[in-house]
Design an enzyme around this catalytic site. Structure first.
Site, PDB file in Angstrom:
ATOM      1  N   GLU A  41       0.845  -1.287   0.039  1.00 41.24           N
ATOM      2  CA  GLU A  41      -0.055  -0.005  -0.114  1.00 41.24           C
ATOM      3  C   GLU A  41       0.999   1.309  -0.080  1.00 41.24           C
ATOM      4  O   GLU A  41       1.845   1.044   0.669  1.00 41.24           O
ATOM      5  CB  GLU A  41      -0.822  -0.048   1.146  1.00 41.24           C
ATOM      6  CG  GLU A  41      -1.733   1.332   1.370  1.00 41.24           C
ATOM      7  CD  GLU A  41      -2.607   1.138   2.663  1.00 41.24           C
ATOM      8  OE1 GLU A  41      -3.943   1.701   2.517  1.00 41.24           O
ATOM      9  OE2 GLU A  41      -2.127   0.561   3.682  1.00 41.24           O
ATOM     10  N   LYS A 113      -9.579   1.455  -2.350  1.00 41.06           N
ATOM     11  CA  LYS A 113      -9.712   1.036  -0.961  1.00 41.06           C
ATOM     12  C   LYS A 113     -11.228   1.191  -0.674  1.00 41.06           C
ATOM     13  O   LYS A 113     -11.786   2.413  -0.654  1.00 41.06           O
ATOM     14  CB  LYS A 113      -8.840   1.446  -0.012  1.00 41.06           C
ATOM     15  CG  LYS A 113      -8.683   1.110   1.409  1.00 41.06           C
ATOM     16  CD  LYS A 113      -7.636   1.540   2.091  1.00 41.06           C
ATOM     17  CE  LYS A 113      -7.386   1.167   3.487  1.00 41.06           C
ATOM     18  NZ  LYS A 113      -6.231   1.823   4.233  1.00 41.06           N
ATOM     19  N   CYS A 155      -5.042  -3.162   3.019  1.00 41.19           N
ATOM     20  CA  CYS A 155      -5.011  -2.960   3.979  1.00 41.19           C
ATOM     21  C   CYS A 155      -6.015  -3.009   4.934  1.00 41.19           C
ATOM     22  O   CYS A 155      -6.431  -4.326   5.434  1.00 41.19           O
ATOM     23  CB  CYS A 155      -4.243  -1.682   4.311  1.00 41.19           C
ATOM     24  SG  CYS A 155      -3.477  -1.459   5.902  1.00 41.19           S
TER      25      CYS A 155
END
Length: 274
Positions: A41, A113, A155
């Site tokens: 990330e 995300k 994440c």
């Protein structure tokens, strides 16, 4: 059997220096026989000072790091999962966006995300990702990669098993989890959650991570991992101290073997409303 490379980065506040590291990782991954490279990330810029970072965040078509990684993929003849970049989202906010790039340098998939990291930790660390980033709204699968059909997450998505279930039910063989986990949450939950997600779905999980002390003074947990469908770690790169590359072998036949032993995906049923 596919040979993959993971780049455990220590991304800083200078995008040009970060690009140099990514291009070198792609070169070394190709030289080491990897069919695909996975990066963490925020591979292009990691800076908690958003006013300073804003000057480096541009639209996707203008991002020099994305262009450099695409060129490196084509030069090395390998696939690259560029874990994520901070990009302009078009509404004054950023997108935390990952890319899958093929050996011709073409973008085969994008993922923004979905779950944003807004937490107050006991250590005093306070993160408000939603203050600057727009959440994604679409689930992404990329077919015909060296690790089969690849599902994309980033994440904090790791804490939401419904996303992983959706990807598995849609045919994922491998799920990527590029990350910049904090040290406290990493010590408590990183290995446990990654192994659980692999076991639940009966697939491979590949998690390239940031690690070490960064220029903006944050510390990330490291421990880039490759987990097999039985939940066994095939690679653990340990805590971060310097950026480095490591390799693992992914045997997709292992998926059918594990799912035959515990066919949990076949046994899933709709959950009745309460």
């Amino acid at each position: 059997m596919a040979r993959v490379a993971l780049y455990q980065a220590q991304t800083g506040i200078d995008p040009a220096a970060n690009r140099t590291g990514l291009v070198a990782a792609a070169r070394d991954a190709a030289a080491g026989g990897a069919a695909m490279l996975f990066t963490p990330e925020m591979s292009g810029l990691l800076d908690a000072n958003r006013d300073r970072a804003r000057g480096h965040v541009v639209a996707e078509q203008d991002d020099p790091t994305l262009a450099a990684v695409r060129e490196a993929a084509a030069r090395g003849g390998l696939w690259i999962h560029l874990g994520s970049l901070a990009l302009q989202a078009g509404d004054g906010r950023f997108a935390n966006r990952g890319f899958v790039i093929d050996p011709a340098g073409e973008i085969r998939g994008r993922y923004d995300k979905i779950h944003l990291f807004d937490v107050d930790l006991p250590t005093g660390e306070r993160w408000r990702e939603s203050a600057a980033y727009r959440p994604g709204e679409a689930v992404t699968l990329v077919e015909d990669t060296p690790v089969g059909t690849l599902g994309l997450t980033i994440c904090y998505d790791l804490r939401f098993p419904a996303l992983f279930a959706r990807l598995a039910e849609a045919g994922a063989d491998t799920i990527a989890v590029p990350a910049a986990f904090t040290v406290p949450t990493g010590k408590a939950h990183w290995h446990i959650l990654l192994r659980a997600r692999a076991i639940e779905a009966g697939l491979f999980v590949i998690a390239a991570a940031q690690g070490g002390r960064h220029q903006d003074d944050r510390a990330t947990y490291g421990h880039s991992l490759v987990i097999d469908p039985w939940g066994e770690p095939l690679l653990d790169m340990g805590p971060g101290d310097t950026p480095r590359l490591a390799f693992a072998e992914v045997d997709l036949a292992r998926i059918a073997e594990v799912r035959a032993r515990v066919p949990a995906l076949e046994h899933r049923r709709p959950i009745p409303a309460i």
